[in-house]
Enzyme design. Structure first.
Site, mmCIF file in Angstrom:
data_model
loop_
_atom_site.group_PDB
_atom_site.id
_atom_site.type_symbol
_atom_site.label_atom_id
_atom_site.label_comp_id
_atom_site.label_asym_id
_atom_site.label_seq_id
_atom_site.Cartn_x
_atom_site.Cartn_y
_atom_site.Cartn_z
ATOM 1 N N LYS A 198 0.809 -1.225 0.000
ATOM 2 C CA LYS A 198 0.000 0.000 0.000
ATOM 3 C C LYS A 198 0.846 1.281 0.000
ATOM 4 C CE LYS A 198 -4.495 -1.274 0.468
ATOM 5 N NZ LYS A 198 -4.453 -2.691 0.811
ATOM 6 N N SER B 155 -9.181 1.450 8.111
ATOM 7 C CA SER B 155 -8.642 0.986 9.388
ATOM 8 C C SER B 155 -7.456 0.082 9.114
ATOM 9 C CB SER B 155 -9.717 0.243 10.176
ATOM 10 O OG SER B 155 -10.276 -0.755 9.363
ATOM 11 N N GLY C 129 -6.849 -2.535 -6.499
ATOM 12 C CA GLY C 129 -5.721 -1.646 -6.766
ATOM 13 C C GLY C 129 -4.486 -2.427 -7.181
ATOM 14 N N LEU C 130 -4.175 -3.438 -6.394
ATOM 15 C CA LEU C 130 -2.980 -4.236 -6.663
ATOM 16 C C LEU C 130 -3.132 -5.024 -7.965
ATOM 17 C CD1 LEU C 130 -0.200 -5.073 -5.496
ATOM 18 C CD2 LEU C 130 -1.353 -7.015 -4.431
ATOM 19 N N GLU D 236 -9.439 -14.136 -4.585
ATOM 20 C CA GLU D 236 -10.296 -13.584 -3.533
ATOM 21 C C GLU D 236 -10.564 -14.636 -2.463
ATOM 22 O OE1 GLU D 236 -13.526 -10.710 -5.467
ATOM 23 O OE2 GLU D 236 -13.651 -12.748 -6.237
ATOM 24 N N GLY E 114 -16.168 -14.181 -0.318
ATOM 25 C CA GLY E 114 -16.584 -12.957 -1.012
ATOM 26 C C GLY E 114 -16.018 -12.892 -2.411
ATOM 27 N N ASP F 103 -16.963 -11.319 -5.156
ATOM 28 C CA ASP F 103 -17.582 -10.278 -5.983
ATOM 29 C C ASP F 103 -16.781 -10.009 -7.257
ATOM 30 O OD1 ASP F 103 -15.800 -9.018 -3.844
ATOM 31 O OD2 ASP F 103 -15.978 -7.408 -5.304
ATOM 32 N N SER G 145 1.363 -9.904 -0.372
ATOM 33 C CA SER G 145 0.989 -8.488 -0.330
ATOM 34 C C SER G 145 1.319 -7.754 0.960
ATOM 35 C CB SER G 145 -0.502 -8.344 -0.639
ATOM 36 O OG SER G 145 -1.266 -9.079 0.283
ATOM 37 N N ASN H 65 1.261 -7.405 7.954
ATOM 38 C CA ASN H 65 0.784 -6.736 9.163
ATOM 39 C C ASN H 65 -0.276 -7.553 9.878
ATOM 40 O OD1 ASN H 65 2.514 -4.593 8.777
ATOM 41 N ND2 ASN H 65 1.051 -3.503 7.480
HETATM 42 C C1 LIG Z 1 -5.194 -3.736 0.618
HETATM 43 C C2 LIG Z 1 -4.618 -5.074 0.658
HETATM 44 C C3 LIG Z 1 -4.990 -6.078 -0.250
HETATM 45 C C4 LIG Z 1 -6.056 -5.845 -1.312
HETATM 46 O O1 LIG Z 1 -5.630 -4.873 -2.228
HETATM 47 P P1 LIG Z 1 -6.657 -4.138 -3.221
HETATM 48 O O2 LIG Z 1 -5.821 -3.144 -3.935
HETATM 49 O O3 LIG Z 1 -7.741 -3.520 -2.395
HETATM 50 O O4 LIG Z 1 -7.225 -5.191 -4.119
HETATM 51 C C5 LIG Z 1 -4.350 -7.297 -0.179
HETATM 52 N N1 LIG Z 1 -3.415 -7.556 0.754
HETATM 53 C C6 LIG Z 1 -3.022 -6.634 1.650
HETATM 54 C C7 LIG Z 1 -1.977 -6.984 2.649
HETATM 55 C C8 LIG Z 1 -3.605 -5.361 1.632
HETATM 56 O O5 LIG Z 1 -3.225 -4.447 2.534
#
Ligand SMILES: *Cc1c(COP(=O)(O)O)cnc(C)c1O
Length: 341
Positions: free
Chosen positions: A55, A80, A184-185, A206, A210, A212, A306, A309
């Site tokens: 992020k 959050s 986004g990713l 996903e 969920g 979607d 990704s 945390n």
């Molecule tokens: C936000 C997040 C995602 C999902 O990313 P999007 O861009 O909302 O699809 C996946 N893994 C982690 C660790 C994130 O913080």
């Protein structure tokens, strides 16, 4: 107003902006995982990114895209999760004022971390108030820029730099697996892969609870669902973003799902075999590769890990749950790919 859909050039611009600011995270491999899946897998480890998740890339890129006078008025985010902390961190690095709108019942640790970056935290009541409305109002009052977690061209372009780096380092890929929340990713990854590795199949992943995104891809329009219940808290999103969907529709080959149990097993594997802490959402892509390995044999596969945390107490209790199910050494080391399917 027509949507400003990002392009590969925007990903390159983001990469130039982020040079020296975002970490170039490591690409790890695991002989054991390759043996288990029969594929050659490259893990892009964004759990080592600044702020502990990818992020930071999108947040910093969106912040740097603002002109000087806009930056002086500050930035606003509602979240959050990892985006709020990433934006607070990016703003602190650049000396920009950040306001983060968080639910009143957000974990104390997250509130403290966000304040620790110097951000102002404004609370709202999740059950009676609308965070988008509050975000919009505060942004308007202060003339600040609202930076959403995924539905924004500069955020998407920033996230795309993770895939750019992965392909630069690993070389051409047959498939790339990416976790999917608001997109986004995944949209960023699809933009980068389409240009740098055109033969690469980009797959979104996903939580089973969920799907979607899967429904949206099948229907050709954004489908909204109820808030899903999954341990993958970074991906419990009700619908894809308006900027994200067109990119995903045009450039993503498939969207698949995995169960919470598979995520827990993957967390256990990452910790035990690769010595890395990965949050449940961060395990989505790898868990999908594991479960689809039959069709991936002999292929070169990219996986975006990704983020990392996760509260250590929560991490420990999830790992304990997996301990019973995950094959132990030496069984895992010896086993062929068939054993764990
Ligand atoms: C936000 C997040 C995602 C999902 O990313 P999007 O861009 O909302 O699809 C996946 N893994 C982690 C660790 C994130 O913080």
């Amino acid at each position: 107003m027509p949507l400003n859909i990002p392009t590969f050039d925007d990903v390159l611009t983001a990469a130039a902006r982020l040079a020296g600011l975002a970490h170039r995270t490591p690409v790890l491999t695991s002989r054991t995982f390759n043996d288990l899946t029969g594929a050659e897998v490259f893990f892009k480890c964004e759990n080592f990114q600044r702020g502990g998740a990818f992020k930071f890339r999108g947040a910093m890129n969106a912040l740097l895209a603002l002109d000087i006078s806009a930056r002086a008025r500050g930035v606003v985010a509602y979240s959050s999760g990892n985006h709020a902390q990433a934006l607070a961190y990016a703003a602190a690095i650049k000396g920009v004022k950040a306001v983060i709108i968080m639910p009143r019942d957000a974990p104390e640790l997250k509130v403290r971390a966000t304040r620790g970056y110097g951000a102002e935290v404004i609370f709202y009541d999740r059950y009676s108030e609308n965070r988008e409305e509050i975000g919009g109002r505060i942004a308007a009052e202060r003339g600040a820029a609202l930076i959403p977690p995924y539905d924004h061209p500069d955020v998407i372009a920033g996230q795309g730099t993770a895939t750019l780096e992965l392909i630069q380092e690993a070389g051409p890929l047959d498939a790339l697996y990416v976790c999917l929340g608001g997109g986004g990713l995944l949209a960023g990854a699809a933009l980068a892969a389409a240009e740098c590795a055109p033969a690469c199949r980009v797959v979104g992943v996903e939580p089973e609870a969920g799907n979607d995104g899967q429904q949206s891809l099948a229907r050709g329009e954004v489908v909204t669902i109820e808030v899903p219940k999954s341990i993958a808290d970074g991906a419990v999103v009700t619908h894809l973003g308006a900027h994200n969907f067109p990119v995903i529709r045009d450039k993503v080959a498939a969207i698949t799902t995995v169960s919470d149990d598979a995520l827990i097993e993957m967390m256990h594997f990452f910790a035990e075999r690769m010595k890395i802490v990965v949050e449940p959402t961060g395990c989505l892509a790898a868990a999908a590769v594991r479960s689809e390995s039959q069709s991936l044999r002999g292929q070169r596969i990219g996986v975006i890990v990704s983020g990392g945390n996760v509260d250590l107490t929560r991490f420990a209790s999830l790992i304990m749950a997996a301990g019973d199910k995950t094959p132990r050494e030496p069984a895992m080391a010896r086993a062929g790919p068939e054993t764990f399917r």
